[in-house]
Design a protein around this motif. Structure first.
Motif, mmCIF file in Angstrom:
data_model
loop_
_atom_site.group_PDB
_atom_site.id
_atom_site.type_symbol
_atom_site.label_atom_id
_atom_site.label_comp_id
_atom_site.label_asym_id
_atom_site.label_seq_id
_atom_site.Cartn_x
_atom_site.Cartn_y
_atom_site.Cartn_z
ATOM 1 N N THR A 154 28.178 19.566 32.831
ATOM 2 C CA THR A 154 29.568 19.860 33.139
ATOM 3 C C THR A 154 29.601 21.291 33.659
ATOM 4 O O THR A 154 29.148 22.212 32.975
ATOM 5 C CB THR A 154 30.449 19.733 31.886
ATOM 6 N N PHE A 155 30.123 21.473 34.879
ATOM 7 C CA PHE A 155 30.158 22.799 35.488
ATOM 8 C C PHE A 155 31.520 23.451 35.292
ATOM 9 O O PHE A 155 32.552 22.834 35.520
ATOM 10 C CB PHE A 155 29.840 22.705 36.990
ATOM 11 N N LEU A 156 31.492 24.733 34.888
ATOM 12 C CA LEU A 156 32.679 25.557 34.744
ATOM 13 C C LEU A 156 32.530 26.737 35.705
ATOM 14 O O LEU A 156 31.428 27.257 35.883
ATOM 15 C CB LEU A 156 32.811 26.068 33.307
ATOM 16 N N TYR A 157 33.637 27.161 36.300
ATOM 17 C CA TYR A 157 33.598 28.183 37.346
ATOM 18 C C TYR A 157 34.157 29.509 36.827
ATOM 19 O O TYR A 157 35.175 29.529 36.141
ATOM 20 C CB TYR A 157 34.359 27.697 38.579
ATOM 21 N N TYR A 158 33.470 30.611 37.205
ATOM 22 C CA TYR A 158 33.785 31.931 36.661
ATOM 23 C C TYR A 158 33.929 32.978 37.747
ATOM 24 O O TYR A 158 33.202 32.964 38.730
ATOM 25 C CB TYR A 158 32.678 32.379 35.688
ATOM 26 N N ARG A 159 34.841 33.923 37.506
ATOM 27 C CA ARG A 159 34.973 35.098 38.363
ATOM 28 C C ARG A 159 33.872 36.105 38.037
ATOM 29 O O ARG A 159 33.376 36.795 38.918
ATOM 30 C CB ARG A 159 36.350 35.725 38.168
ATOM 31 N N ASP A 160 33.491 36.180 36.748
ATOM 32 C CA ASP A 160 32.458 37.116 36.299
ATOM 33 C C ASP A 160 31.349 36.320 35.612
ATOM 34 O O ASP A 160 31.360 36.131 34.392
ATOM 35 C CB ASP A 160 33.067 38.152 35.354
ATOM 36 N N LEU A 161 30.411 35.846 36.410
ATOM 37 C CA LEU A 161 29.322 35.009 35.886
ATOM 38 C C LEU A 161 28.475 35.759 34.864
ATOM 39 O O LEU A 161 28.064 35.187 33.851
ATOM 40 C CB LEU A 161 28.442 34.494 37.027
ATOM 41 N N ALA A 162 28.223 37.037 35.094
ATOM 42 C CA ALA A 162 27.386 37.812 34.164
ATOM 43 C C ALA A 162 28.008 37.854 32.768
ATOM 44 O O ALA A 162 27.312 37.672 31.764
ATOM 45 C CB ALA A 162 27.151 39.217 34.700
ATOM 46 N N ALA A 163 29.318 38.083 32.677
ATOM 47 C CA ALA A 163 29.988 38.124 31.375
ATOM 48 C C ALA A 163 29.953 36.753 30.709
ATOM 49 O O ALA A 163 29.726 36.644 29.497
ATOM 50 C CB ALA A 163 31.428 38.603 31.534
ATOM 51 N N ALA A 164 30.176 35.709 31.482
ATOM 52 C CA ALA A 164 30.127 34.354 30.925
ATOM 53 C C ALA A 164 28.721 34.038 30.418
ATOM 54 O O ALA A 164 28.557 33.497 29.320
ATOM 55 C CB ALA A 164 30.562 33.334 31.972
ATOM 56 N N ALA A 165 27.711 34.388 31.192
ATOM 57 C CA ALA A 165 26.319 34.128 30.795
ATOM 58 C C ALA A 165 25.981 34.866 29.504
ATOM 59 O O ALA A 165 25.348 34.291 28.605
ATOM 60 C CB ALA A 165 25.365 34.523 31.916
ATOM 61 N N ARG A 166 26.408 36.133 29.384
ATOM 62 C CA ARG A 166 26.163 36.880 28.139
ATOM 63 C C ARG A 166 26.798 36.177 26.951
ATOM 64 O O ARG A 166 26.203 36.072 25.877
ATOM 65 C CB ARG A 166 26.696 38.309 28.251
ATOM 66 N N PHE A 167 28.023 35.657 27.118
ATOM 67 C CA PHE A 167 28.709 34.965 26.035
ATOM 68 C C PHE A 167 27.944 33.706 25.625
ATOM 69 O O PHE A 167 27.686 33.482 24.446
ATOM 70 C CB PHE A 167 30.140 34.601 26.468
ATOM 71 N N TYR A 168 27.578 32.872 26.586
ATOM 72 C CA TYR A 168 26.905 31.616 26.265
ATOM 73 C C TYR A 168 25.499 31.842 25.709
ATOM 74 O O TYR A 168 25.026 31.067 24.878
ATOM 75 C CB TYR A 168 26.894 30.688 27.480
ATOM 76 N N GLU A 169 24.850 32.922 26.123
ATOM 77 C CA GLU A 169 23.515 33.243 25.609
ATOM 78 C C GLU A 169 23.591 34.008 24.286
ATOM 79 O O GLU A 169 22.982 33.594 23.296
ATOM 80 C CB GLU A 169 22.738 34.077 26.629
ATOM 81 N N ASP A 170 24.320 35.119 24.273
ATOM 82 C CA ASP A 170 24.305 36.024 23.122
ATOM 83 C C ASP A 170 25.235 35.600 21.993
ATOM 84 O O ASP A 170 24.914 35.800 20.828
ATOM 85 C CB ASP A 170 24.660 37.446 23.554
ATOM 86 N N VAL A 171 26.395 35.054 22.327
ATOM 87 C CA VAL A 171 27.350 34.655 21.289
ATOM 88 C C VAL A 171 27.078 33.225 20.838
ATOM 89 O O VAL A 171 26.878 32.964 19.650
ATOM 90 C CB VAL A 171 28.808 34.817 21.772
ATOM 91 N N LEU A 172 27.055 32.285 21.781
ATOM 92 C CA LEU A 172 26.805 30.888 21.404
ATOM 93 C C LEU A 172 25.332 30.601 21.133
ATOM 94 O O LEU A 172 25.005 29.635 20.459
ATOM 95 C CB LEU A 172 27.325 29.935 22.482
#
Length: 131
Positions: free
Chosen positions: A15-33
């Motif tokens: 499932t693809f989700l679209y982001y304005r700030d991919l780097a911030a989203a990636a940090r969340f999914y990697e570091d938080v989740l």
């Protein structure tokens, strides 16, 4: 004319989700989740959720769609212990964290929170067989 046989099934579900700030989203999914990165396409990063289920984060500047203020898609993870996940999420100070509640109609115990751009993530545990 007869219909062709259906080809063999999918090997991954993404499932693809679209982001304005991919780097911030990636940090969340990697570091938080704590999700493992399965495929790095630079402007699209795909993380394994469970088994063959994945979520893909896409830079809106390169993807097929654009990020939107409206977030009509919810990412849901079914886990064995929703209360432990709530403690874990609270310790990470995720945005828009709700209390854990029972939904007797659906047969789940559940809470939600949001990723950095407002996509809602639901964490749930079934409370009865077949739910």
């Amino acid at each position: 004319m007869s219909a062709a046989a259906r080809p063999e099934g999918a090997t991954l579900a993404i499932t693809f989700l679209y982001y304005r700030d991919l780097a911030a989203a990636a940090r969340f999914y990697e570091d938080v989740l704590g999700l493992p990165l399965a495929i790095d396409q630079v402007w699209s990063r795909i993380y394994r959720l469970a088994g063959g289920a994945h979520v893909g984060l896409v830079d809106e500047a390169r993807g097929a769609h654009r990020a939107s203020d409206s977030k009509p898609v919810q990412l849901c993870l079914r886990v064995p212990d929703v209360d432990a996940w709530h403690v874990w999420a609270a310790a990470r100070r995720v945005g828009a964290l709700t209390p854990v509640r029972d939904n007797d109609a659906l047969g789940i115990r559940v809470f939600t929170f949001e990723d950095p751009e407002g996509h809602q993530i639901e964490i749930q545990t079934p409370t009865r067989e077949g739910a």
